[in-house]
Design an enzyme around this catalytic site. Structure first.
Site, PDB file in Angstrom:
ATOM      1  N   ARG A  89       0.844  -1.190   0.000  1.00 59.02           N
ATOM      2  CA  ARG A  89       0.000   0.000   0.000  1.00 59.02           C
ATOM      3  C   ARG A  89       0.890   1.256   0.000  1.00 59.02           C
ATOM      4  NH1 ARG A  89      -3.514  -2.882  -1.540  1.00 59.02           N
ATOM      5  NH2 ARG A  89      -5.540  -3.283  -0.577  1.00 59.02           N
TER       6      ARG A  89
ATOM      7  N   HIS B  52      -1.107  -0.328 -10.012  1.00 56.84           N
ATOM      8  CA  HIS B  52      -1.779  -1.229  -9.057  1.00 56.84           C
ATOM      9  C   HIS B  52      -2.277  -2.493  -9.770  1.00 56.84           C
ATOM     10  CE1 HIS B  52      -3.857  -1.227  -4.904  1.00 56.84           C
ATOM     11  NE2 HIS B  52      -3.738  -2.470  -5.333  1.00 56.84           N
TER      12      HIS B  52
END
Ligand code: NDP
Length: 307
Positions: free
Chosen positions: A222, A270
């Site tokens: 993250r 991502h």
């Protein structure tokens, strides 16, 4: 059995179809349709109003591995289990992504590409494997799968987690007291930590500068775990050789962010591991069946810990 579904991105139809096929007798509502009091809710980054309108009785399934968005919702029902995805087809993708990044760092593909552009034939000295430790920060489901994939390349492997692990071929470090010793062992640091209060801003100048000179960072976990300015400063100063980043504080990464054009950063939007509909539904449905039989399930989130 009544199930509320609110699926990731714009793949609602595929999730709905897979869930209906797996549980043909269930009553299923796909958001924005609702069942006010379903037995189970299957959600991914739900809109705030979802849990105002939908109060699941038995469990909430998070259709991803990371639960930070769900846990931050003020309307999240208390007192029922939250169950996250475990692997569900993501581990092999992570193994591909991280193996590519580690081997690219070790085999100096950026340096050879630069030499090719210059028309220069110059073999570079082989780096000793003993000096090329791979450190896995966060040694849960995905971190352990990636360690297993890397094992065959003979890099010294180490890992850091809250609790000590006994995994063959991997040196285990645990807790804050052992973080700096762990970092010193990692020529490539691969981040698999969840985003929590404890891990936010963990990778800043103080910690990243504990990596050996010439180290690489791979962040597939993250964005908020890394302090962007500190990473850029350490790359510019030459303490870090490069970074491969799949996740960012703000996504999509804003235009003009210095990561976009930094010569030592490779980035992806991502995509290191994408949720797999069939695998995920199979896992969730098998856990629903266990819960219906009164049996325990794995992957239950500890709300206090945040993962
Ligand atoms: P797990 O919960 O299985 O593993 C998390 C690991 O982190 C555990 O080993 C845990 O230690 C460790 N950990 C957590 N907090 C701390 C801390 N404060 N200090 C030290 N260690 C800590 O999660 P997964 O492996 O399934 O997933 C990891 C993360 O990867 C997810 O939370 C998600 O954010 C991210 N992810 C990213 C994807 C992408 O597309 N880029 C896709 C999927 C996941 P212990 O084992 O002792 O509890």
């Amino acid at each position: 059995m009544k199930i509320q579904l609110q699926a990731p991105r714009d793949e609602g139809a595929a999730w709905h179809k897979a869930l209906v096929a797996a549980l043909p007798a269930a009553t299923i509502a796909a958001w924005p349709d609702t069942l006010p009091e379903p037995d189970y809710a299957l959600v991914w980054k739900p809109p705030p109003e979802l849990f105002v309108r939908v109060r699941p009785a038995r469990a909430i399934f998070n259709l991803g591995a990371g639960v930070e968005v769900l846990l931050a919702m003020p309307s999240l029902p208390a007192g029922i289990p939250i169950v996250r995805l475990e692997d569900a087809g993501m581990a092999v993708q992570m193994a591909e992504y991280v193996t590519l990044a580690v081997l690219s760092a070790y085999r100096e593909t950026a340096a050879y590409a630069a030499q090719q552009r210059e028309g220069r034939w110059q073999p570079r000295p082989r780096i000793a494997k003993t000096e090329f430790g791979v450190g896995i920060l966060g040694f849960g489901v995905l971190g352990q799968a990636v360690a297993a994939a890397l094992e065959r390349f003979d890099f010294p492997l180490s890992a850091w987690s809250t609790t000590r692990k006994d995994v063959s071929g991997v040196r285990s470090f645990a807790g804050q007291a052992e973080l700096f010793a762990f970092l010193a062992s990692a020529r490539v640091l691969v981040c698999f930590l969840p985003s929590t209060r404890e891990t936010r801003d963990l990778l800043d100048r103080a910690t990243l500068s504990r990596l050996p000179r010439g180290a690489w960072l791979v962040n597939v976990a993250r964005g908020p775990i890394v302090v962007d300015e500190d990473l850029i400063a350490l790359l510019d100063e030459g303490h870090l050789a490069g970074a491969t980043l799949d996740v960012f504080r703000e996504e999509p990464l804003p235009p003009g962010h210095p990561f976009w054009h930094h010569p030592r950063i490779t980035l992806t939007p991502h995509t290191s591991a994408v949720t797999q509909v069939e695998d995920s539904i199979a896992q969730v449905v098998s856990k629903i069946r266990r819960l219906e039989r009164g049996e325990p399930v794995t992957g239950v989130v500890d709300r206090a810990r945040g993962y």
